[in-house]
Design an enzyme around this catalytic site. Structure first.
Site, PDB file in Angstrom:
ATOM      1  N   GLN A 263      -1.118   8.557   3.636  1.00  0.00           N
ATOM      2  CA  GLN A 263      -1.005   7.589   2.515  1.00  0.00           C
ATOM      3  C   GLN A 263      -0.453   8.269   1.220  1.00  0.00           C
ATOM      4  OE1 GLN A 263      -1.889   4.379   2.439  1.00  0.00           O
ATOM      5  NE2 GLN A 263      -2.774   4.574   4.461  1.00  0.00           N
ATOM      6  N   TYR A 296      -3.229   3.505  16.479  1.00  0.00           N
ATOM      7  CA  TYR A 296      -2.420   3.974  15.472  1.00  0.00           C
ATOM      8  C   TYR A 296      -2.929   4.715  14.560  1.00  0.00           C
ATOM      9  CZ  TYR A 296      -0.411  -0.706  17.130  1.00  0.00           C
ATOM     10  OH  TYR A 296      -0.135  -1.681  18.031  1.00  0.00           O
ATOM     11  N   GLU A 319      -2.376   7.847  19.313  1.00  0.00           N
ATOM     12  CA  GLU A 319      -1.236   7.979  18.534  1.00  0.00           C
ATOM     13  C   GLU A 319      -0.021   8.532  19.123  1.00  0.00           C
ATOM     14  OE1 GLU A 319       1.444   8.261  15.510  1.00  0.00           O
ATOM     15  OE2 GLU A 319      -0.405   7.378  14.867  1.00  0.00           O
ATOM     16  N   CYS A 404      -0.455  -3.266   6.562  1.00  0.00           N
ATOM     17  CA  CYS A 404       0.351  -2.706   5.419  1.00  0.00           C
ATOM     18  C   CYS A 404       1.260  -3.823   4.791  1.00  0.00           C
ATOM     19  CB  CYS A 404       1.384  -1.999   6.229  1.00  0.00           C
ATOM     20  SG  CYS A 404       0.808  -0.321   6.797  1.00  0.00           S
TER      21      CYS A 404
END
Length: 450
Positions: A263, A296, A319, A404
């Site tokens: 982030q 994810y 992932e 997002c």
């Protein structure tokens, strides 16, 4: 207006009244029956806008030149790069509280228009990450491009041209390090500030692929495909700091590759971890040892939050990026209840859950083809309809979707709602102050759960 009439307002300055925000950061105005998407405006204002791009259809795009009647939410812009035309802080002229209200309206509008559902409370509140309401210096991960004189800057909106005035987003320590790194001309530069205070600077040849798709959506898709095609051949070279960046959330410490996702906002990882942990702990009708999929999953921050919520949970972090997954394994691998899998989510859902095992203190436990709780944090394009359709039938209790992009989040959540899932909460996170970008967190419960 005749369908055969040729229209081109490019270069004209028009006086209009701004109506409201559009997804993507521009504001909507109308003139002679056509929509003008205005950059630099604000709801309710009367402005003069110069038309920059007119494709000759029912809309065109322009930039506000003069504000005749200003909104109470307008403030002095904080970003020199944006003021010079950079495509960075497009909402730095909007007061933070006003910007959050507008971002909530965009989330709600996309939910209704694309997802065909209404937010639980009608409106969507947008949180400040962990109460950190700074307007500048919040970004710990940032990218620049150097021009022909080796000066770092951001790219001008919808252009490859470099604007050398500084953007207000990055932590000043990162910008100072990049300025002093001397990486040369025509380079892409990555600056990262670790949670231990170390600054890392890496660089590679700038992407020179200037091909464009037709229209905004296809243009973004074309740019994404171009980056994917060329990234493998443009390896990062370190100029400052080591290859691994220290990150911390709560009492845990991660070492992630300098180019791995994390982030950007200094307080966002902790904020999302708290939100996800609370939603996991509150999942209806689950046992004390639920099966949790962190899809994810990156470095496994949400998997760790699930472990804090349920000490007996059996967690699988999925992932595809090796660097992020290695960081997850090294940080969480000592916990016998957490299993990491390198896979695309689509492949995992097709073949991964069924027949695999997880190690626990009591031995190997089979993982069924269903989870009690699913957490997903897909990239900007979202998980997609096929993935959401599988999750709708493969999840027993709760799905927590961290999105997002308002449009892709609305589409993904809409798949669940149409399958009978109940939307318990939808909120936004102002993880990119001074910009139109807003992220969303949706919490949904399976049909029949209370």
């Amino acid at each position: 207006m005749s369908t055969h009439e040729t229209i081109d307002w490019t270069g004209q300055v028009l006086e209009v009244r701004i109506e409201g925000p559009a997804h993507g950061g521009e504001f909507v105005a109308r003139h002679d029956g056509r929509v003008i998407f205005c950059r630099g405006g604000l709801t309710g204002e009367r402005v003069e806008v110069r038309v920059d791009d007119d494709p000759g259809r029912g809309f065109c795009r322009g930039t506000v030149q003069t504000v005749i009647e200003a909104s109470d939410g307008r403030v002095e812009p904080t970003c020199p790069a944006a003021a010079a035309g950079g495509g960075c802080c497009d909402w730095s002229h909007i007061a933070p509280a006003t910007a959050r209200d507008l971002a909530g309206r965009v989330l709600a509008e996309q939910a209704g228009r694309i997802g065909r559902f209404e937010p639980p409370h009608g409106t969507v509140a947008v949180d400040v990450p962990a109460g950190d309401d700074t307007r500048s210096g919040w970004r710990t991960v940032a990218r620049w491009f150097t021009d022909d004189d080796a000066r770092p800057g951001v790219r001008r909106l919808r252009s490859r041209e470099i604007v050398s005035q500084p953007c207000s987003q990055p932590d000043p320590r990162v910008l100072d390090a990049v300025l002093g790194a001397g990486v040369g001309r025509r380079r892409e530069v990555l600056g990262v500030l670790g949670d231990d205070g170390t600054v890392h600077v890496a660089h590679r040849a700038a992407d020179t692929d200037v091909r464009r798709g037709r229209g905004r959506a296809s243009g973004r898709a074309a740019a994404t495909r171009a980056r994917a095609r060329t990234a493998a051949g443009r390896r990062w070279e370190l100029a400052l700091g080591g290859p691994m960046v220290e990150r911390r959330v709560g009492s845990r410490r991660w070492l992630v590759p300098v180019d791995a996702f994390w982030q950007a906002h200094r307080s966002a990882a902790s904020h999302y971890s708290d939100l996800v942990g609370a939603a996991v702990a509150d999942a209806p009708g689950v046992s004390t040892d639920p099966v949790v999929w962190d899809l994810y999953g990156g470095a496994g921050v949400f998997g760790a939050a699930a472990r804090d919520a349920f000490a007996g949970a059996h967690i699988t972090v999925v992932e595809s990026a090796q660097g992020s997954l290695t960081a997850a394994t090294e940080t969480l691998g000592a916990d016998a209840g957490i299993h990491t899998v390198r896979s695309r989510v689509e492949t995992f859902l097709e073949s991964g859950p069924t027949g695999t095992t997880q190690s626990t203190e009591d031995g190997a436990r089979p993982v069924s083809g269903a989870a009690d709780i699913v957490i997903l944090d897909p990239p900007r394009g979202g998980a997609g309809i096929p993935v959401m359709q599988v999750l709708a039938s493969a999840t027993r209790s709760r799905i927590i979707h961290v999105g997002c992009d308002p449009a892709s989040l609305a589409r993904d959540v809409g798949v669940l709602v149409s399958a009978g899932w109940q939307l318990r909460d939808l909120r936004g996170v102002a993880a990119f102050p001074g910009t139109h970008h807003v992220e969303g967190v949706a919490v949904l419960d399976a049909p029949g759960r209370t």
